[in-house]
Every structure is written in structure tokens, then in C-alpha cells.
Design a protein around this motif. Sequence first.
Motif, PDB file in Angstrom:
ATOM      1  N   SER A 295      23.774   6.785  -3.661  1.00 24.92           N
ATOM      2  CA  SER A 295      25.135   6.467  -4.093  1.00 24.92           C
ATOM      3  C   SER A 295      25.370   6.938  -5.526  1.00 24.92           C
ATOM      4  N   PHE A 296      24.349   6.789  -6.353  1.00 26.84           N
ATOM      5  CA  PHE A 296      24.437   7.229  -7.747  1.00 26.84           C
ATOM      6  C   PHE A 296      24.719   8.730  -7.835  1.00 26.84           C
ATOM      7  N   LEU A 297      23.977   9.526  -7.064  1.00 23.33           N
ATOM      8  CA  LEU A 297      24.159  10.976  -7.092  1.00 23.33           C
ATOM      9  C   LEU A 297      25.512  11.389  -6.523  1.00 23.33           C
ATOM     10  N   LEU A 298      25.954  10.691  -5.494  1.00 24.02           N
ATOM     11  CA  LEU A 298      27.264  11.002  -4.914  1.00 24.02           C
ATOM     12  C   LEU A 298      28.385  10.726  -5.914  1.00 24.02           C
ATOM     13  N   ASP A 299      28.281   9.615  -6.641  1.00 25.00           N
ATOM     14  CA  ASP A 299      29.364   9.209  -7.535  1.00 25.00           C
ATOM     15  C   ASP A 299      29.332   9.897  -8.894  1.00 25.00           C
ATOM     16  N   ILE A 300      28.180  10.416  -9.298  1.00 28.39           N
ATOM     17  CA  ILE A 300      28.126  11.108 -10.592  1.00 28.39           C
ATOM     18  C   ILE A 300      28.592  12.555 -10.457  1.00 28.39           C
ATOM     19  N   THR A 301      28.716  13.033  -9.217  1.00 31.11           N
ATOM     20  CA  THR A 301      29.211  14.382  -8.962  1.00 31.11           C
ATOM     21  C   THR A 301      30.623  14.535  -9.515  1.00 31.11           C
ATOM     22  N   GLY A 302      30.814  15.511 -10.386  1.00 31.83           N
ATOM     23  CA  GLY A 302      32.120  15.735 -10.987  1.00 31.83           C
ATOM     24  C   GLY A 302      32.367  14.949 -12.254  1.00 31.83           C
ATOM     25  N   GLU A 303      31.532  13.945 -12.523  1.00 29.56           N
ATOM     26  CA  GLU A 303      31.712  13.111 -13.712  1.00 29.56           C
ATOM     27  C   GLU A 303      30.964  13.676 -14.918  1.00 29.56           C
ATOM     28  N   VAL A 304      29.736  14.156 -14.702  1.00 28.42           N
ATOM     29  CA  VAL A 304      28.921  14.713 -15.790  1.00 28.42           C
ATOM     30  C   VAL A 304      28.415  16.082 -15.343  1.00 28.42           C
ATOM     31  N   ASP A 305      29.033  17.124 -15.874  1.00 28.10           N
ATOM     32  CA  ASP A 305      28.695  18.481 -15.436  1.00 28.10           C
ATOM     33  C   ASP A 305      27.246  18.857 -15.734  1.00 28.10           C
ATOM     34  N   SER A 306      26.693  18.303 -16.823  1.00 29.65           N
ATOM     35  CA  SER A 306      25.334  18.688 -17.220  1.00 29.65           C
ATOM     36  C   SER A 306      24.248  17.865 -16.530  1.00 29.65           C
ATOM     37  N   PHE A 307      24.647  16.907 -15.683  1.00 30.46           N
ATOM     38  CA  PHE A 307      23.639  16.100 -14.991  1.00 30.46           C
ATOM     39  C   PHE A 307      23.056  16.908 -13.836  1.00 30.46           C
ATOM     40  N   VAL A 308      21.705  17.007 -13.808  1.00 26.91           N
ATOM     41  CA  VAL A 308      21.072  17.914 -12.842  1.00 26.91           C
ATOM     42  C   VAL A 308      20.055  17.253 -11.908  1.00 26.91           C
ATOM     43  N   GLY A 309      19.695  15.983 -12.137  1.00 27.37           N
ATOM     44  CA  GLY A 309      18.714  15.419 -11.212  1.00 27.37           C
ATOM     45  C   GLY A 309      18.088  14.101 -11.630  1.00 27.37           C
ATOM     46  N   VAL A 310      17.062  13.727 -10.854  1.00 26.71           N
ATOM     47  CA  VAL A 310      16.418  12.423 -10.996  1.00 26.71           C
ATOM     48  C   VAL A 310      14.903  12.574 -10.898  1.00 26.71           C
ATOM     49  N   ILE A 311      14.194  11.805 -11.721  1.00 33.46           N
ATOM     50  CA  ILE A 311      12.746  11.640 -11.543  1.00 33.46           C
ATOM     51  C   ILE A 311      12.564  10.315 -10.810  1.00 33.46           C
ATOM     52  N   TYR A 312      11.999  10.358  -9.635  1.00 31.27           N
ATOM     53  CA  TYR A 312      11.948   9.204  -8.743  1.00 31.27           C
ATOM     54  C   TYR A 312      10.541   8.613  -8.754  1.00 31.27           C
ATOM     55  N   SER A 313      10.328   7.584  -9.572  1.00 28.69           N
ATOM     56  CA  SER A 313       8.986   6.996  -9.711  1.00 28.69           C
ATOM     57  C   SER A 313       8.838   5.733  -8.873  1.00 28.69           C
ATOM     58  N   THR A 314       8.892   5.899  -7.574  1.00 28.95           N
ATOM     59  CA  THR A 314       8.586   4.817  -6.639  1.00 28.95           C
ATOM     60  C   THR A 314       7.782   5.413  -5.498  1.00 28.95           C
ATOM     61  N   ASN A 315       7.238   4.554  -4.661  1.00 28.16           N
ATOM     62  CA  ASN A 315       6.459   5.029  -3.507  1.00 28.16           C
ATOM     63  C   ASN A 315       7.327   5.265  -2.276  1.00 28.16           C
ATOM     64  N   ASP A 316       8.633   5.082  -2.411  1.00 26.60           N
ATOM     65  CA  ASP A 316       9.530   5.164  -1.260  1.00 26.60           C
ATOM     66  C   ASP A 316       9.889   6.618  -0.969  1.00 26.60           C
ATOM     67  N   ILE A 317       9.097   7.275  -0.126  1.00 25.44           N
ATOM     68  CA  ILE A 317       9.337   8.669   0.237  1.00 25.44           C
ATOM     69  C   ILE A 317      10.663   8.828   0.968  1.00 25.44           C
ATOM     70  N   GLN A 318      10.991   7.854   1.824  1.00 24.82           N
ATOM     71  CA  GLN A 318      12.226   7.948   2.617  1.00 24.82           C
ATOM     72  C   GLN A 318      13.458   7.987   1.721  1.00 24.82           C
ATOM     73  N   GLN A 319      13.538   7.074   0.743  1.00 30.01           N
ATOM     74  CA  GLN A 319      14.696   7.028  -0.142  1.00 30.01           C
ATOM     75  C   GLN A 319      14.758   8.249  -1.063  1.00 30.01           C
ATOM     76  N   SER A 320      13.615   8.678  -1.554  1.00 29.06           N
ATOM     77  CA  SER A 320      13.598   9.844  -2.438  1.00 29.06           C
ATOM     78  C   SER A 320      13.972  11.113  -1.680  1.00 29.06           C
ATOM     79  N   THR A 321      13.559  11.208  -0.418  1.00 30.75           N
ATOM     80  CA  THR A 321      13.934  12.356   0.410  1.00 30.75           C
ATOM     81  C   THR A 321      15.430  12.351   0.692  1.00 30.75           C
ATOM     82  N   ALA A 322      15.988  11.157   0.927  1.00 28.40           N
ATOM     83  CA  ALA A 322      17.433  11.037   1.149  1.00 28.40           C
ATOM     84  C   ALA A 322      18.196  11.472  -0.102  1.00 28.40           C
ATOM     85  N   ALA A 323      17.678  11.110  -1.273  1.00 28.23           N
ATOM     86  CA  ALA A 323      18.314  11.513  -2.528  1.00 28.23           C
ATOM     87  C   ALA A 323      18.243  13.031  -2.705  1.00 28.23           C
TER      88      ALA A 323
END
Length: 443
Positions: A295-323
Amino acid sequence: MTKPECSKQEASNTKSKAEKDSQISTPETAKALFADFVPEESDSEEENEKQDDKKDENLEPASKKSRDSNSKKYIPKYKKEWENKPELKAWLSESIHGNTYFYCKFCKKDYRCGISDIHKHMSSKKHALKAAMPAFKAQKFKFRGLLCPVFTPFTNLKRVTPDVNLKAIPKYANFLKACNIKGILINDITGEGMSLTIHERIDLADAWADACEKTNQFLMAQIGGAPLKDVIEMAKHAAKRDIGAVVILPDLYNKPKNHLDLIKYIKLISEFTKNVPILYHHNPKFTQVEIDITSFLLDITGEVDSFVGVIYSTNDIQQSTAAMAVNREKFTVFMGTDEAILGAAASGFTCIMGTSLNFLPKLVESICVAVREGEIKSAQTSQNLLNRTIDVIAKQGDYIAASKAATDIITSTCGTTTREPLQTLWEGTTKKLQCKLRELGVM
């Protein structure tokens, strides 16, 4: 009635009238109380701007209160297809505040929605001036590979706040370069960034920038986890030094309540980073900030042009893959957990960060290479060895302090000293850890 009685009556009437007038003029609200103190806009420039923005008078910023909820007046809603209109495509975007607002990329503001309102805003002088300014050109984030969150070397002086040892950095950078580590992240959780002063963090950024220029490594600097004023200063410095990217942790005291709060925070900082790419470090175990990254990535689209990604420090492969699947062209998602490197490589992650890259970089690289070549059993063997090593290190005390000791035992690059409140590993524990690492065969 006698003359004295008349005077008495008149005085009484006068007093009664005064009391009545006093009651009528008594402010009933705080707004009314301060109404007399509102300064008049006598400045000609302010008056001109006010007249010029008359076309925006119906376009209330999103921060203002909405109209009376009981009002039956129709409120137009945003339509995604409006973004395809040639005259709107360059600047129009949906707003994080809901479908009754639109966002102007030029003016960096949210306004009430409606196609007629959008055209009124477009024809205002304020918008025209913003549109005439040089267009923002976001640098495409091209880094791919292994990112090492480096430790901060300290002097070995036995004091509560040992000094940063900048002289150790060239050797540290050369070692990682020899191990094929292409990316360096400084001042993050592993690097005890939140225990450093702003001046120490800036000095480290300068020292690493000089070293990475010689080794041709990609440098990223974590600038969050500090008072906003300091974060802004570090953002300005990153832009001035042309650092490859900045990473942001949320405010660790005034934590964002949801992902929209986080977007507002990042948006504020982005005003000072200029064209430097921005990533968010999602580490809820450390920050205690739980948000839905998709949801964060969907909503930040168009708001901050220089935002390029996330470092995902959890063990949740499913959620990180969805992101990772939200927008592969715009957003890069790093897997930032050592125990999940095999799963991340098998899931298609091209960017991986792990503390273990400080002390076993070649082992981590072998996992990624084995997966890429289809040697799954070999990758599993390497991942199992890595997990056993991490388990041994974690049993020696605080994981950052113990990992730093392991790094110095194996590579002699960063020293074992940490800064309070972290406890430097006791000398006897360090020798015990050295023996355990020998038994595992990793040194």
C-alpha cells in the motif's frame, strides 16, 4: 420624579446599556477572540499573489478541513484517465488524501478535485511559474547486486563514547571490493548511525565517498533516525556530495501512525535531497513501525519523484515479493535479511543486503551464484552454513556487537569496539567466538 432620581435612573440605564454591549461583544470562540489581531495584507506582493490565485479559490489544500459532512453538494471524484490528457499528463497525479483530491507535481500540493477545478488550477499564474521551472529529472536507480551495511570503526580507547576511526575506512572498502561487494550502506542500524552525532555521520559520508570513488563502489547513506533538522542537514550534504542514494528510517520518537504519515515525512525530506534517489528501510523489529509496504508503494507513486525503493528487513518472503511486483520499473526492493538470502535469490531478487556480507561476503555471493546457475543443493549447503554461523554469533550477546567482533576476527577491518548503549563484546567472549568460528570452518 425629582432631578436626583432622574440622574440616578439615567445612570442606571447607561450602566445597563454598557453591560448589554459588553455581553454582545464578548467573543464566543477562540477564532473570534483573536480576530482583531489578524494582520492586514498590506504588502503589494502578497496582494498580487492573492489576486492571481483567485482562480484557485475553490481548490482547498488537502490539509484544510473538509466541507460540512451534512452538505448535499456534489463533490467530484478523481478519475485516473485524466492523467492521459496531453495537457495534464506531465503534472497531474492522484492524491494520498483520497479520491476527492488531486495532486500537482509542479506545485507539490494537493487540491480538491473536479476536472473544472483542475483546469482552473492549470491556468493560474502560480502553476504556470512552477511549470516554467526546470523539470525534475529523477535519476534512475541502476544499482543491482550485494549491498553491505558496514560497521562504524571506532578507536580502541576505553571510554563511553569512543571516537570514530576514519583512517580504517580505505582498508575496509578495499577488502569489500576484493570480495566483489558493489554497494556500501553507511550509518544504518548495523553502523550504529543513531549513536553518532550529525557531524560524525557527515564525516563518515565524506570518508566513504572518497574511498568509494577510488574503488568504484556504489555508496548509500542512511540519514534518518534523528531529529528532523539533522535529517535535513544530512539530506543537503548527500545532495552536495552527490552520494548514490539516501536511505531513510522513520522518526524513532514521533513514529508514523500509518503509511500515509510516512509518505508525508519522506516527501518533506525529498525537498532537500534534490535528485538523489531515496529508499525506505523497512525494519519493524527495530523501528516498531508496522506498515503495509505494498500500500505504501502504491500511494507514494506520483508523490515523491525521487523515491526509488525499499530495503525489506523481515523474513516475510511473500510480502517482500508482493512489494517487488508493485512496479518493477520504478521501485527496487532489497531483501535485507541474512537468513532469507536463498529464498530471495530464488524469488528473483536482484538486490540483497545482509550484515553477514561484512564477515562472509564470498559465502553469500556463492548462494546467489548457485541459485542463478540452478545448483540448488549447493545453495542450500551454503545457506545452512551461513545460518549456523549467524546462530553462533547471536548466542554471544547483542547481534550487532557480536557481528562486529566476528567481522574483525575474520577480516581485521573494523575493530570490535561499539559505542554505548551497545556493549562491546568482552575479550573472553571474543576468544570463545573465534574458537567457534574455527570449528565451523569459516576462518
